[in-house]
Design a protein around this motif. Sequence first.
Motif, PDB file in Angstrom:
ATOM      1  N   LEU A 124       0.746  -0.970  -0.268  1.00 59.46           N
ATOM      2  CA  LEU A 124       0.009  -0.064  -0.039  1.00 59.46           C
ATOM      3  C   LEU A 124       0.934   1.426   0.147  1.00 59.46           C
ATOM      4  O   LEU A 124       0.553   2.367  -0.400  1.00 59.46           O
ATOM      5  N   SER A 125       1.892   1.673   0.566  1.00 57.68           N
ATOM      6  CA  SER A 125       2.814   2.040   0.674  1.00 57.68           C
ATOM      7  C   SER A 125       3.733   2.735  -0.647  1.00 57.68           C
ATOM      8  O   SER A 125       3.494   3.116  -1.134  1.00 57.68           O
ATOM      9  N   LEU A 126       4.159   1.263  -1.213  1.00 59.99           N
ATOM     10  CA  LEU A 126       4.266   1.149  -2.597  1.00 59.99           C
ATOM     11  C   LEU A 126       3.247   2.125  -4.061  1.00 59.99           C
ATOM     12  O   LEU A 126       3.831   3.006  -4.784  1.00 59.99           O
ATOM     13  N   VAL A 127       2.052   1.751  -3.389  1.00 60.44           N
ATOM     14  CA  VAL A 127       0.630   2.445  -4.479  1.00 60.44           C
ATOM     15  C   VAL A 127       0.835   3.498  -4.521  1.00 60.44           C
ATOM     16  O   VAL A 127       0.709   4.639  -5.103  1.00 60.44           O
ATOM     17  N   ARG A 128       0.596   4.464  -2.942  1.00 56.18           N
ATOM     18  CA  ARG A 128       0.400   5.344  -2.698  1.00 56.18           C
ATOM     19  C   ARG A 128       2.111   6.386  -3.237  1.00 56.18           C
ATOM     20  O   ARG A 128       1.181   7.671  -4.004  1.00 56.18           O
ATOM     21  N   GLN A 129       2.887   5.531  -3.101  1.00 59.95           N
ATOM     22  CA  GLN A 129       4.159   6.254  -3.742  1.00 59.95           C
ATOM     23  C   GLN A 129       4.159   6.304  -5.717  1.00 59.95           C
ATOM     24  O   GLN A 129       4.657   7.278  -5.192  1.00 59.95           O
ATOM     25  N   ALA A 130       3.690   5.322  -5.799  1.00 60.91           N
ATOM     26  CA  ALA A 130       3.574   5.703  -7.340  1.00 60.91           C
ATOM     27  C   ALA A 130       2.451   7.001  -6.971  1.00 60.91           C
ATOM     28  O   ALA A 130       3.451   6.954  -8.927  1.00 60.91           O
ATOM     29  N   ILE A 131       1.457   6.371  -6.970  1.00 62.35           N
ATOM     30  CA  ILE A 131       0.656   7.515  -7.418  1.00 62.35           C
ATOM     31  C   ILE A 131       0.837   9.585  -7.081  1.00 62.35           C
ATOM     32  O   ILE A 131       0.849   9.885  -8.192  1.00 62.35           O
ATOM     33  N   VAL A 132       1.523   9.482  -5.927  1.00 66.59           N
ATOM     34  CA  VAL A 132       2.243  10.905  -5.512  1.00 66.59           C
ATOM     35  C   VAL A 132       3.313  11.508  -6.183  1.00 66.59           C
ATOM     36  O   VAL A 132       3.469  12.330  -6.807  1.00 66.59           O
ATOM     37  N   GLN A 133       4.070  10.238  -6.485  1.00 64.63           N
ATOM     38  CA  GLN A 133       5.161  10.193  -7.259  1.00 64.63           C
ATOM     39  C   GLN A 133       4.893  10.633  -9.036  1.00 64.63           C
ATOM     40  O   GLN A 133       5.387  11.695  -9.477  1.00 64.63           O
ATOM     41  N   TYR A 134       3.947  10.322  -9.808  1.00 69.70           N
ATOM     42  CA  TYR A 134       3.460   9.972 -10.922  1.00 69.70           C
ATOM     43  C   TYR A 134       2.877  11.760 -10.856  1.00 69.70           C
ATOM     44  O   TYR A 134       3.140  12.735 -11.880  1.00 69.70           O
TER      45      TYR A 134
END
Length: 381
Positions: A156-166
Amino acid sequence: MRPAATRSRYNKHTAHLYAVMGGDGYAGPIPQGHEVNVWPLLEKVAERWDAVQARGGRTPEHYTDWTKKRDDKAADTVSRACRDTIQWMACWCGERFGADPLGLHYIAFATVIDDICIPPLDLVQGRFRMYGRSVPDMMRAMDGAGWGRDAVHALLSLVRQAIVQYAEKMDFRPGDEHVGLQDALNDSPNMWDGVMFRANTGNAYGTAIMVARNSATGPVSFAWLMDSAICDCLSMDLCKSALGIYATDDHQPTSSQHRAEERKAAYRSIYLDLIDDLVFAGAPEPLVHFGRSGFLFVQIQDRYQERRQGRRFPLAPPMIRELERLFGEVPTDAWLDEAFTAANRIRLAGSHDHIRAEDVDPPHRLHPSGRQEAQVTRLPA
């Protein structure tokens, strides 16, 4: 409770001795409450690029190089992201850096999200791969190894990172016509929103889980993981500022047209608050060390020296051997190589108006339409 780690020598009572604080020293205690609802800001980013698509344009950012090191090939970016991962883990965990390859694979995915603009769905659905390995592959391996809740939190933390980095990459458009995501966060009444967004873009929380597992700390609290994660990012920013590396970043969470020195002191005082909290609450020494580690790895890691010089360093033979042992021999596949090369060719052309529809994929929406009402969430100080 007797602390498991000693108090930092750089603390609330010594910070005023150093100009890097940007003011008169410790400016706390700093409120730890959210004042900005980030989701509407993320939705605005998606709406802007949907409007580009509606006009017949396309977005050239997908799979472009964001390292500022002039990578010609995706294999250079991927192999260096994995090199950085090994060096970080050595700074955090010493000779146990290779004790858990799954943890290294996780941190490598979190690193490459910063270095290449990867659409989040490409990451979680497995289209993007490194050394023949996708995020779904990694998560299945974690499940098979009995990671349990650690795997859930990490994913879940990786998915959140992927969204905000994108969103951060897709939103970066200098100019007066648009107030960007970072600008809105920087205008928050206090610095907590910028600090939390910074920690989320770096996925330091997921990384803290890997450090705790690698160090065999035993059960740890969410507060210890989160505080050490935030401190890891802030200690890195402090050191990057002192060495002049921070100035090369596109997004600087203390930048503002007003109250710049005050904001620096407030931003960095959060580090001083949280690192003391970790020590006096009895957090395990490996997590306290993780929180302080930006003062170490920024100075010695190739990643940051390359950032200062704007070019890549050759991989040394010992590192090549470790990469092959821990990751594999072939960093990328043909699909990624082609996507990276084509995206950077388009980006270097410098114009969105002349991009052909077949050159790049349309952007994925960050989340379904429908705005969320702004809410203020308070966290305990």
